[in-house]
Design a protein around this motif. Structure first.
Motif, mmCIF file in Angstrom:
data_model
loop_
_atom_site.group_PDB
_atom_site.id
_atom_site.type_symbol
_atom_site.label_atom_id
_atom_site.label_comp_id
_atom_site.label_asym_id
_atom_site.label_seq_id
_atom_site.Cartn_x
_atom_site.Cartn_y
_atom_site.Cartn_z
ATOM 1 N N LEU A 25 0.825 -1.208 0.000
ATOM 2 C CA LEU A 25 0.000 0.000 0.000
ATOM 3 C C LEU A 25 0.860 1.260 0.000
ATOM 4 C CD1 LEU A 25 -2.806 1.454 0.671
ATOM 5 C CD2 LEU A 25 -2.230 1.071 3.069
ATOM 6 N N TYR A 26 0.547 2.168 -0.923
ATOM 7 C CA TYR A 26 1.248 3.462 -0.955
ATOM 8 C C TYR A 26 0.222 4.573 -0.812
ATOM 9 C CZ TYR A 26 4.508 7.137 -2.368
ATOM 10 O OH TYR A 26 5.304 8.248 -2.399
ATOM 11 N N THR A 27 0.460 5.455 0.137
ATOM 12 C CA THR A 27 -0.457 6.576 0.322
ATOM 13 C C THR A 27 0.348 7.869 0.244
ATOM 14 O OG1 THR A 27 -0.196 6.506 2.740
ATOM 15 C CG2 THR A 27 -1.981 5.214 1.817
ATOM 16 N N CYS A 28 -0.136 8.806 -0.571
ATOM 17 C CA CYS A 28 0.592 10.064 -0.729
ATOM 18 C C CYS A 28 0.613 10.811 0.606
ATOM 19 C CB CYS A 28 -0.047 10.932 -1.804
ATOM 20 S SG CYS A 28 0.398 10.362 -3.446
ATOM 21 N N GLY A 29 1.803 11.164 1.028
ATOM 22 C CA GLY A 29 1.950 11.793 2.335
ATOM 23 C C GLY A 29 1.925 13.309 2.259
ATOM 24 N N MET A 65 4.373 5.717 3.170
ATOM 25 C CA MET A 65 3.850 7.073 3.005
ATOM 26 C C MET A 65 5.038 8.018 2.863
ATOM 27 S SD MET A 65 1.501 9.402 5.508
ATOM 28 C CE MET A 65 -0.165 9.431 4.893
ATOM 29 N N ASN A 66 5.039 8.762 1.766
ATOM 30 C CA ASN A 66 6.182 9.655 1.519
ATOM 31 C C ASN A 66 6.038 10.973 2.281
ATOM 32 O OD1 ASN A 66 3.958 10.271 -0.375
ATOM 33 N ND2 ASN A 66 5.300 11.986 -0.834
ATOM 34 N N ILE A 67 7.171 11.612 2.450
ATOM 35 C CA ILE A 67 7.191 12.976 2.975
ATOM 36 C C ILE A 67 7.769 13.858 1.868
ATOM 37 C CG2 ILE A 67 8.125 14.510 4.774
ATOM 38 C CD1 ILE A 67 6.463 12.379 6.103
ATOM 39 N N GLU A 208 8.840 12.149 -7.511
ATOM 40 C CA GLU A 208 9.199 11.730 -6.151
ATOM 41 C C GLU A 208 8.409 10.484 -5.757
ATOM 42 O OE1 GLU A 208 8.710 15.036 -3.487
ATOM 43 O OE2 GLU A 208 10.068 16.329 -4.618
ATOM 44 N N CYS A 209 7.084 10.538 -5.959
ATOM 45 C CA CYS A 209 6.237 9.403 -5.557
ATOM 46 C C CYS A 209 6.497 8.172 -6.415
ATOM 47 C CB CYS A 209 4.763 9.793 -5.595
ATOM 48 S SG CYS A 209 4.271 10.750 -4.133
ATOM 49 N N SER A 210 6.754 8.377 -7.712
ATOM 50 C CA SER A 210 7.042 7.220 -8.572
ATOM 51 C C SER A 210 8.313 6.509 -8.118
ATOM 52 C CB SER A 210 7.218 7.670 -10.027
ATOM 53 O OG SER A 210 5.971 7.924 -10.615
ATOM 54 N N PRO A 233 -3.081 16.521 -11.469
ATOM 55 C CA PRO A 233 -2.212 15.749 -12.365
ATOM 56 C C PRO A 233 -1.350 14.695 -11.651
ATOM 57 C CG PRO A 233 -1.148 17.823 -11.804
ATOM 58 C CD PRO A 233 -2.470 17.813 -11.078
ATOM 59 N N HIS A 234 -1.307 14.741 -10.313
ATOM 60 C CA HIS A 234 -0.281 13.966 -9.608
ATOM 61 C C HIS A 234 -0.298 12.466 -9.941
ATOM 62 C CE1 HIS A 234 2.729 13.122 -6.695
ATOM 63 N NE2 HIS A 234 1.927 12.529 -5.832
ATOM 64 N N HIS A 235 -1.417 11.827 -9.744
ATOM 65 C CA HIS A 235 -1.439 10.371 -9.963
ATOM 66 C C HIS A 235 -1.403 9.997 -11.443
ATOM 67 C CE1 HIS A 235 -3.159 9.701 -5.658
ATOM 68 N NE2 HIS A 235 -1.873 9.978 -5.671
ATOM 69 N N ASN A 237 0.291 11.562 -13.622
ATOM 70 C CA ASN A 237 1.704 11.675 -13.983
ATOM 71 C C ASN A 237 2.531 10.551 -13.383
ATOM 72 O OD1 ASN A 237 0.888 13.929 -15.306
ATOM 73 N ND2 ASN A 237 1.950 15.408 -13.990
ATOM 74 N N GLU A 238 2.170 10.142 -12.171
ATOM 75 C CA GLU A 238 2.882 9.004 -11.559
ATOM 76 C C GLU A 238 2.766 7.769 -12.444
ATOM 77 O OE1 GLU A 238 2.451 7.732 -7.456
ATOM 78 O OE2 GLU A 238 1.852 9.742 -6.892
ATOM 79 N N ILE A 239 1.543 7.513 -12.934
ATOM 80 C CA ILE A 239 1.318 6.334 -13.787
ATOM 81 C C ILE A 239 2.186 6.450 -15.052
ATOM 82 C CG2 ILE A 239 -0.350 5.101 -15.249
ATOM 83 C CD1 ILE A 239 -2.537 5.841 -13.239
HETATM 84 ZN ZN LIG Z 1 2.222 11.323 -4.210
#
Ligand SMILES: [Zn+2]
Length: 467
Positions: A25-29, A65-67, A208-210, A233-235, A237-239
């Motif tokens: 599980l990844y959750t944007c922090g 969860m990222n910072i 960063e998240c990718s 756009p965040h997710h 763009n991550e994809i």
């Molecule tokens: Zn993110």
């Protein structure tokens, strides 16, 4: 069977993890440029409920969860205060960890910081350049959305609107300005930078998240969460970055929670309806009630936060606490009533079935309160016995592993002298000798015993005194 609404397909889908019994599980922090507000916490609490439920169902959950400690907003904030980026973000990172603890949010397994993962991002950007998905322009590196045919699938963006070859600099933008976005931003006056193989500069937010998700969870993982604001756009763009780089599907299930509004309006600082956790705790808001209110609206519905609703949340919680108190303290007769086991079983099934159905918390909570209501009737009829009470207590405490809305159950023992004093005080009160009653109350308080007079009699609580 568990099913979730997947933003990618726009449908409810049965949940099947890649590795049986395990969920990645990844959750944007948080972007640590300010204190997180209750809208942010709505998302974190939804993610916490999801994770706790999966754990409750026996899954091993690996949660990242990222910072985000370098991006447009953090740099702007640090420059405005004329402090180093690190110094600026540390303050809000520390605050974030304090806040999640106050709301009983279970800790993630990893909290990677963007500034600790620049080489991972550079590696990806280099790969994207080599594969032709990215190009350099004026020292920055951009992702070419025209090269990625699946662009727009998550956010259902109209590709006809796209203007290939045009570029966007900022990390956040609207669908109308969907253009080639920055993976790496050229070194600029007044901005921190890293000397890297793609040149001096700093990463864009999306990469960063990718980079951090694939580092800790692999190139394909099970669930990615965030708020609806993150979809574009965040997710999106991550994809694009992740799948273009790896050639593999990035994430199987995308779960997004809806907005939080306050008194029916969008939260904004100018309207004075903007609340951080700190603002609410300064108003003596009970963290359990706040947690309860944030989790008790289905995550895909808009949540309207009001102080009235907060009071309702408090009284709902009180019903559970009173029920537990009754079960623990009433002198039940020996024996058991089979109807109680049946009621518990029924409630458990509906509770689990509800949460398994795309986290339908309303169904789950209704089942719990319905059971409490029925058992209270049976208690008043003298049809509940000691074994039943024990089973009821353990079933509620077990469900609280998912909800986390009850104060931690601690073994409380009261010395017999204190017990005697309570009896003396009760007698004094009955005789309307309030002076004596009050003196005893204060004496007990000095020993760490807090008394609370309720319509059902006196209750006590032992507090550990600080040394
Ligand atoms: Zn993110």
């Amino acid at each position: 069977m568990i099913r979730f609404f997947n933003t990618l397909s726009g449908k409810l889908e049965p949940f099947k993890p890649i590795v049986p019994g395990e969920v990645k599980l990844y959750t944007c922090g948080p972007t640590v440029y300010d204190y997180a507000h209750i809208g942010n916490f709505r998302a974190y609490i939804f993610e916490d409920l999801l994770k706790r439920f999966l754990v409750f169902m026996g899954y091993r959950v690996i949660h990242v969860m990222n910072i985000t400690d370098v991006d447009d907003k953090t740099i702007k904030g640090a420059n405005a205060e004329k402090v180093k980026l690190q110094e600026y973000t540390k303050k809000y990172t520390d605050a974030f960890f304090e806040d999640i603890q106050k709301l009983y949010i279970a800790k993630a397994d990893y909290y990677p910081r963007a500034t600790d993962h620049i080489p991972d991002m550079v590696k990806m950007i280099k790969g994207l350049l080599q594969k032709g998905y990215a190009y350099k322009k004026d020292g920055s590196v951009y992702f070419s959305i025209a090269k990625f045919p699946n662009y727009g699938r998550l956010s259902k963006i109209d590709l006809k609107e796209l203007k290939p070859g045009q570029r966007i600099e900022s990390d956040e933008y609207e669908k109308e300005s969907a253009n080639d976005f920055a993976l790496w931003k050229n070194k600029k006056e007044g901005e921190p930078f890293w000397e890297t193989k793609v040149g001096p500069g700093r990463p864009g937010w999306h990469i960063e998240c990718s980079a951090m998700s694939s580092k800790y969870l692999g190139q394909t993982f099970d669930i990615h969460c965030g708020g609806v604001d993150n979809i574009f756009p965040h997710h999106e763009n991550e994809i694009a970055q992740s799948e273009a780089y790896s050639g593999k599907k990035f994430v199987n299930y995308w779960l997004h929670c809806h907005h939080l509004i306050v008194d029916g309006e969008k939260m904004s600082k100018s309207k004075g309806n903007f609340y951080t956790l700190r603002d609410l705790f300064n108003k003596n808001v009970d963290p359990y009630a706040l947690r309860f209110i944030l989790l008790s609206t289905h995550y895909r519905k808009m949540l309207n936060f009001t102080f009235e609703a907060l009071e309702q949340a408090s009284s709902s919680l009180k019903r559970i606490k009173d029920f537990l108190y009754e079960l623990k303290n009433r002198p039940f007769e020996e024996g058991q009533n089979k109807d109680i086991s049946r009621l518990i079983e029924e409630m458990n099934q509906i509770f689990i079935g509800g949460l398994g159905d795309d986290l339908n918390i309303s169904v789950a909570l209704t089942a719990l309160f319905e059971m409490i209501r029925k058992v209270n009737i049976l208690i008043s009829q003298g049809k509940v016995y000691r074994k039943d009470a024990e089973k009821l207590i353990s079933s509620i405490l077990s469900l609280d592993n998912v909800l986390a809305v009850l104060p931690e159950e601690k073994e409380e023992t009261l010395p017999s002298e204190a017990m005697k004093k309570i009896e003396e005080r009760e007698k004094a009160r009955a005789e309307k000798n309030y002076e004596l009653a009050d003196r005893i109350r204060k004496e007990l308080l000095k020993q760490g015993v807090i008394l609370e007079d309720t319509k059902d009699g006196v209750r006590w609580k032992v507090v550990k005194r600080k040394e």
